[in-house]
Design a protein around this motif. Structure first.
Motif, PDB file in Angstrom:
ATOM      1  N   ARG A   1       0.830  -1.200   0.000  1.00 30.79           N
ATOM      2  CA  ARG A   1       0.000   0.000   0.000  1.00 30.79           C
ATOM      3  C   ARG A   1       0.871   1.259   0.000  1.00 30.79           C
TER       4      ARG A   1
ATOM      5  N   ARG B   1       2.481   1.638  -3.337  1.00 34.71           N
ATOM      6  CA  ARG B   1       1.546   2.120  -4.354  1.00 34.71           C
ATOM      7  C   ARG B   1       1.405   3.654  -4.263  1.00 34.71           C
TER       8      ARG B   1
ATOM      9  N   PHE C   1       5.375  -1.063  -8.851  1.00 31.87           N
ATOM     10  CA  PHE C   1       4.300  -0.186  -9.313  1.00 31.87           C
ATOM     11  C   PHE C   1       4.799   0.793 -10.372  1.00 31.87           C
TER      12      PHE C   1
ATOM     13  N   GLU D   1       1.357   4.961   5.212  1.00 35.94           N
ATOM     14  CA  GLU D   1       0.057   4.427   4.825  1.00 35.94           C
ATOM     15  C   GLU D   1      -1.068   5.373   5.232  1.00 35.94           C
TER      16      GLU D   1
ATOM     17  N   VAL E   1      -6.780   2.057   5.899  1.00 35.45           N
ATOM     18  CA  VAL E   1      -5.725   2.563   5.011  1.00 35.45           C
ATOM     19  C   VAL E   1      -5.434   1.656   3.810  1.00 35.45           C
TER      20      VAL E   1
ATOM     21  N   ASP F   1      -6.834  -2.829  -6.008  1.00 37.47           N
ATOM     22  CA  ASP F   1      -6.500  -2.088  -7.231  1.00 37.47           C
ATOM     23  C   ASP F   1      -7.105  -2.690  -8.498  1.00 37.47           C
TER      24      ASP F   1
END
Lengths: 519, 95, 298
Positions: free
Chosen positions: A260, A263, A295, A448, C25, C230
């Motif tokens: 996360r 990303r 990513f 995050e 989150v 995603d």
């Protein structure tokens, strides 16, 4: 005297001499005091056709005429698998050599065996970019006679060129070498890829010994270390544990939180204004930092972006991106897995570079100064964007400065990725326990729970907000995280300075005090 | 109230806390033993948090052993509450 | 106010503190804190207390929070409600709903608990889960029986088990149920949410299934791993071309409305109310506020 971050720096330290306080990221360069202290390299005339081969490591060390107070240097390309340094120290100890200064480009989990030699006073000074494990703990307890000096990768090159570190004996492990000392890490049973950190030792040490477990027919190609610097060559049964030196391929983390964060970081890069053809890029080798590459790779393909070069710490993931044509070249100072060694050896676009070329602040062509984007990790960050990558939650030494401050200072965009808390320990502090990389050179901190942009980059903050990135004030984020985790108790510290953190220009950016509640 | 049964709640996973409760004789008071991955940073906080739950639940006589892996406050409170309820026989759970 | 997006709803095991404390989150639209199938029988009490404790303090930001309780037929269902209803999460998910009576029994307990806790204006909505053949058969009545229901969801694993068939990648066995449930939801202006995709390593398969259920009319999909967020968003998010078109449609609509013109044409195609409505939906998914468009034209 106080440095620019308000840290009290002693003017003089017994055994290490006078200290200069840190004055700002580019202060030394702007003032021009960069080359004045450069020392000459050693001249080593020799008759023709003299053999450099030694019978054993002990034989080689004896030929270097070791003495009390000498400096022993080595590189850390064997990482956690290193089997050379410990052998050498044991031999020196047997010979009764004392008061040794150890100058390794870094120290890893393979070097916990140094602990008794530090405790006995055989090793009295340590220069390194990283210290971990038990060794870090006992140094934090104050058991090394003189404070350890933590330098950056680039700073080490400058330290040697300026005479701050004067290696008497350099032990350079290689996975392949010939009888003249041409040596490489690119092939052989213990291959580890680039040998970038060894170059400066080869050029400046009084005695240079190449240590290999794979003597090849002359000439050894590619000659990462070259014969005209090498005094002796010795073969040993093993330079270390190959499985810990370089293993298979590096995998991207499967931790949802790291993914996360990665990303979000990739999105930050995409909207930074630097995400375009010709971009150069460096990323760390693990966790969220490496995952950013995953990513970025997807984003680059989607938007048909071709970058210019990658540097660093190279993983097989970077090699894949090179082979896919996403970047035109890799400049490799240190390789992280077995697949990288093959690429160093075979791909002309994968270029082995010295640490001098990588990050030395005092030359005119460090790769870090040409870098667009770097993604870095952190143990702690603070509201002024300073980063700690060396001391842990109790104040103990347990990390590595590495190229952190080198790349942060050089890159157009330095992105620090870290969770907002780790196992209940908040990561954002009012002031990090130890500053390794000054906030002046850190642009973005990605967690995050929000992205913090250095107030010195208002345009970047505006661009990220416009792109829908959750930009938050770092002080607000700190408050929020503190409310979740609670405030940790004060660290138990003494008054003794156990380590100095050298900024890349050789000034002292922070000091590390002893920790009193370690056992 | 006084716990009647041995009971435990929580896990040894990261961000969790394992709470064990052993019944003790009436009048022997509270004994709280804590170990934690963040002992140096949060020992006092852990003690306070555990005692708060015991106060609210009016548990005066108990031996409580907590092995913490960095649990946040709501987790600590939940695990202590669960262990106490199990030890009182209010709720079924693992022993 | 724009309707809340429910493209992705991530299941989080109710007895896993590490995941619950990070639930806000992961970037998904909603999280489903699960007290039902994701919790072992001997940990039901621990999960219930943990989730309640987390709801008290954890910041979930703008992620919608739903708690899936156990069915009232189990020994855990009522205790779950007693613990969770006072916390008023955004919604409660009621599993294995088979009949209007099930909903009535469930709501009776919910209302009683709310009353006991002085909650006079409850905002918490209800998600009913259809995962038996009987539930599929009764879904029209179920969807219409209670105004606090604002979403229906299909449970594919349980449904195939109930039907005595194997769940196949093509979803053949639950295809009729999916379509029937969508229609029941649409008839009552409810979001309809799809079942999980079990293989977390198969991004392509996940996207393919999501494409399909999007076409059927589902508003979103339940997920079992943050890595699935995603790919699912990618499917539900409009393409740049769609956004451009929607922007143009809405701009023209606004200009024409202001000028008092009801029906107009773009590139020779008549633009009527349904076309405008579709454009508004696309803009919502693209996070574009139609007020901003209006402002730029004023």
């Amino acid at each position: 005297m106080k440095n620019a971050l308000g840290v009290e720096i002693p003017e003089y330290i017994d055994g290490l001499g006078e200290l200069q306080p840190y004055q700002g990221v580019w202060n030394s360069v702007l003032k021009g005091d960069v080359a004045s202290q450069t020392v000459p390299t050693v001249l080593k005339a020799q008759k023709a056709h003299v053999s450099k081969m030694c019978d054993s490591l002990e034989d080689a060390i004896k030929k270097s005429q070791p003495f009390d107070g000498m400096t022993v240097s080595c590189h850390h390309h064997l990482r956690g698998g290193d089997g050379v340094l410990m052998q050498a120290i044991a031999i020196l100890d047997k010979m009764g050599i004392k008061d040794i200064t150890l100058a390794s480009s870094s120290l890893t989990s393979a070097h916990d065996g140094l602990v008794p030699y530090v405790e006995s006073g055989m090793i009295t000074r340590i220069f390194s970019s990283g210290i971990r494990g038990r060794l870090g703990e006992i140094i934090s307890m104050g058991k090394l006679k003189h404070p350890a000096v933590i330098h950056s990768h680039g700073g080490r090159v400058r330290d040697i060129m300026s005479g701050r570190i004067k290696p008497d004996l350099a032990l350079l492990a290689a996975s392949a070498a010939d009888e003249e000392g041409n040596a490489t890490g690119a092939h052989g049973p213990s291959a580890f890829g680039s040998m970038g950190y060894a170059d400066i030792d080869a050029r400046y040490a009084k005695t240079v010994v190449v240590v290999t477990d794979n003597l090849v027919e002359y000439p050894c190609v590619p000659p990462s270390v070259r014969q005209h610097f090498v005094d002796y060559v010795v073969t040993v049964d093993s330079i270390g544990d190959a499985s810990k030196i370089a293993s298979g391929t590096t995998r991207i983390t499967s931790s949802p939180m790291d993914l996360r964060i990665a990303r979000i970081a990739a999105t930050v890069i995409e909207h930074s204004g630097l995400f375009k053809n010709g971009m150069s890029f460096q990323v760390g080798a693990g966790g969220a930092s490496l995952a950013v590459a995953k990513f970025l790779r997807e984003d680059m393909k989607r938007k048909s972006i071709q970058g210019s070069f990658m540097i660093g710490g190279v993983t097989s993931y970077g090699v894949d991106m090179l082979e896919e044509g996403l970047f035109k070249a890799i400049f490799d100072v240190q390789s992280f897995d077995a697949a990288v060694s093959t690429s160093v050896l075979n791909n002309p676009q994968h270029i082995e570079i010295t640490c001098d070329q990588y990050a030395n602040p005092n030359n005119c062509g460090a790769m870090t100064n040409k870098l667009d984007v770097v993604v870095l990790g952190a143990l702690e960050v603070d509201v002024d964007f300073n980063v700690n990558v060396i001391t842990g939650s109790s104040g103990e030494i347990r990390g590595a400065s590495g190229g952190h401050s080198d790349t942060a200072s050089g890159a157009n965009l330095s992105v620090v990725v870290c969770p907002s808390f780790r196992g209940r320990l908040p990561i954002i502090m009012d002031r990090v326990h130890t500053v390794v990389t000054p906030g002046e050179s850190v642009d973005v901190i990605v967690t995050e729970r929000g992205v913090c942009v250095n107030p010195s980059k208002p345009n970047l903050a505006a661009a990220l907000k416009k792109a829908g990135v959750n930009v938050v004030d770092i002080r607000d984020l700190k408050k929020e995280v503190d409310s979740m985790t609670g405030i940790p108790a004060e660290k138990k510290l003494g008054d003794k300075i156990v380590a100095l953190v050298e900024y890349r220009d050789g000034t002292i950016i922070d000091v590390i005090k002893n920790v009193t509640n370690l056992e | 109230m006084t716990p009647k049964f041995k009971a435990q709640a929580g896990t040894f996973e990261s961000s969790d806390i394992m709470v064990l409760i052993e019944p003790v004789a009436e009048g022997s008071g509270r004994q709280v033993d804590i170990s934690s991955t963040v002992m140096l940073q949060f020992e006092e906080d852990l003690k306070t948090c555990i005692n708060q739950v015991l106060d609210v639940m009016e548990i005066e006589n108990v031996h409580l052993i907590a092995k913490d892996k960095g649990a946040l406050t709501p987790t600590i409170k939940a695990r202590v509450e669960t262990a106490v309820k199990r030890s009182l026989g209010i709720q079924e759970g693992t022993l | 106010m724009a309707k809340k997006k429910r493209r992705s709803m991530l299941y989080i095991p109710g007895n896993n503190p590490a995941m619950i404390q990070q639930a806000g989150v992961y970037g998904c639209d909603a999280v489903l804190l699960d007290l039902e199938d994701a919790v072992a029988l001997n940990q039901k009490d621990a999960a219930r207390i943990l989730v309640r404790s987390m709801l008290e303090t954890v910041n979930f930001y703008d992620t919608e929070v739903c708690v899936r309780v156990n069915n009232l037929q189990t020994p855990f269902g009522l205790a779950d409600l007693e613990e969770i209803v006072p916390m008023q999460p955004d919604n409660i998910r009621f599993p294995k709903t088979e009949s209007v009576q099930d909903v009535k029994d469930f709501m009776k307990e919910v209302r009683r608990i709310e009353k006991e806790h002085g909650i006079t204006d409850p905002k918490m909505t209800i998600h009913v889960m259809i995962e038996t053949a009987k539930g599929v058969a009764n879904v029209y009545e179920i969807a219409a029986c209670e105004p606090r229901i604002d979403a229906i969801t299909i449970g594919g694993q349980d449904l195939t088990a109930d039907m005595g068939i194997v769940k196949t990648p093509d979803g053949a066995g639950i295809d009729y149920a999916r379509k029937r449930i969508v229609m029941a939801g649409k008839a009552n202006n409810l979001d309809v949410l799809d079942t999980v995709f079990a293989d977390v390593n198969d991004d392509e398969g996940l996207k393919e299934e999501t494409e399909y259920i999007k076409k059927l009319g589902f508003a979103g999909k339940a997920l079992i791993n943050p890595r699935q967020v995603d790919p699912v968003h990618e499917v539900f998010n409009p393409s740049e071309n769609e956004i451009r078109k929607a922007y143009r449609v809405y701009s023209e609509f606004y200009k024409n409305t202001k000028a008092g013109i009801g029906v107009f044409a773009i590139d020779g195609k008549m633009i009527d109310a349904p076309v405008v409505q579709r454009a508004v939906t696309v803009l919502e998914y693209a996070n574009i506020d139609i007020k901003d468009i209006e402002k730029s034209l004023d």
